[in-house]
Enzyme design. Structure first.
Site, short mmCIF file in Angstrom:
data_model
loop_
_atom_site.label_atom_id
_atom_site.label_comp_id
_atom_site.label_asym_id
_atom_site.label_seq_id
_atom_site.Cartn_x
_atom_site.Cartn_y
_atom_site.Cartn_z
N LYS A 79 0.83 -1.20 0.00
CA LYS A 79 0.00 0.00 0.00
C LYS A 79 0.87 1.26 0.00
CE LYS A 79 -3.91 -2.16 2.38
NZ LYS A 79 -4.65 -2.31 3.66
N GLN A 123 -3.89 -1.58 10.16
CA GLN A 123 -3.85 -2.87 9.49
C GLN A 123 -4.55 -3.94 10.32
OE1 GLN A 123 -2.98 -3.66 6.45
NE2 GLN A 123 -3.37 -5.83 6.76
N ASP A 146 -10.19 4.09 5.39
CA ASP A 146 -10.47 2.66 5.23
C ASP A 146 -11.92 2.34 5.58
OD1 ASP A 146 -9.61 0.14 4.43
OD2 ASP A 146 -8.99 -0.46 6.43
#
Length: 308
Positions: A79, A123, A146
């Site tokens: 990413k 994450q 996200d």
């Protein structure tokens, strides 16, 4: 990938009729997530450069990882590389596996208050001793690119303009690429995790699909899957969804990624039945990253407007 466990060729949009499911007599078309994502990232690169030229600010995505899981570290590194490739900056915060919920929350709140940072990614998964929901909700909704906070979920479900969960949003983009009109279609979402299955169903409802959630307590999963015009597999169980279950002509989106590059769907066995299907890898994953970076730019644009 969803955390819930259950017990039990290239796509050419011109070859699919808009508003209908793919032909039941044609072989399954492979939905090329990499090609669709590459096109999105190419456009994003242009828009990022324009934003930088106009404001002097370089959008920044901060990724936080707890522990040393190799797969998670590789994913965060990928990413970061994609961020730089489209003209953004990337910051990675690596924390030891011993990090407490309170310590993680402090880090996320500090990033939320940092004016240089536009988007924050925690994450998943985090170590089991950490309260993941508390950690997610420590991220400012303005930087939740996200789409994992409770505020983002509520805004998404109510069409309130918040950031969408990246994987479900990316899946919608892949469905759009098939030319399928979702209104009135029956979509079966296998999995109900708060960052994948649950928001996926909400987004499908917003498109006027009829949605069925299946999960670890579902009785006769095969029967439910067999009625679906659209199947979303999001459980993290290798080849749980059997090819023979797929309704002829159904669109199959495999959001699972398991050891050995295996998805949640019996891919080869599903090919003769499905109208269109995503491969693993090369299907859902690239679009997840594309949406993440698009939303990072959107957060930077919003922040610039506030500063102005």
């Amino acid at each position: 990938m969803s955390t819930e466990k259950l017990s039990t060729g290239n796509l050419s949009t011109g070859n699919l009729s808009t508003g209908n499911l793919p032909s039941q007599n044609a072989p399954a078309r492979v939905i090329d997530g990499r090609a669709i994502a590459d096109a999105a990232l190419s456009d994003l690169s242009v828009r990022t450069r324009q934003f930088r030229d106009e404001t002097g600010h370089v959008p920044c995505l901060a990724a936080v990882i707890v522990g040393a899981d190799p797969a998670s570290k590789a994913y965060v590194r990928m990413k970061a590389n994609r961020s730089v490739a489209v003209g953004m900056t990337s910051r990675t915060v690596e924390l030891p596996v011993s990090t407490t919920t309170e310590e993680l929350v402090d880090v996320l709140r500090a990033l939320s208050e940092d004016p240089v940072v536009d988007g924050i990614l925690l994450q998943h998964p985090v170590p089991v001793h950490i309260d993941e929901r508390v950690a997610f909700d420590a991220i400012s909704a303005d930087k939740d690119v996200d789409g994992v906070t409770s505020a983002s979920f509520a805004a998404m479900a109510l069409n309130g303009g918040g950031f969408e969960s990246c994987t479900p949003s990316g899946i919608l983009r892949l469905l759009d690429a098939t030319g399928v009109e979702l209104a009135g279609k029956h979509a079966v979402v296998v999995g109900r995790s708060p960052i994948l299955g649950l928001p996926m169903g909400m987004l499908l409802l917003r498109r006027d699909a009829t949605v069925t959630y299946c999960h670890s307590r579902t009785v006769d999963l095969a029967a439910h899957v067999g009625t679906a015009d659209v199947v979303i597999a999001a459980v993290g169980v290798p080849e749980l969804i059997k090819g023979a279950w797929i309704k002829p002509g159904a669109v199959v989106i495999d959001a699972g990624y398991n050891e050995g590059n295996v998805g949640d769907v019996e891919y080869v066995a599903a090919l003769p039945h499905a109208g269109a299907i995503t491969p693993v890898p090369g299907g859902v994953g690239p679009m997840t990253v594309a949406v993440l970076l698009e939303q990072t730019l959107a957060a930077a644009v919003r922040a610039a407007a506030v500063r102005a």
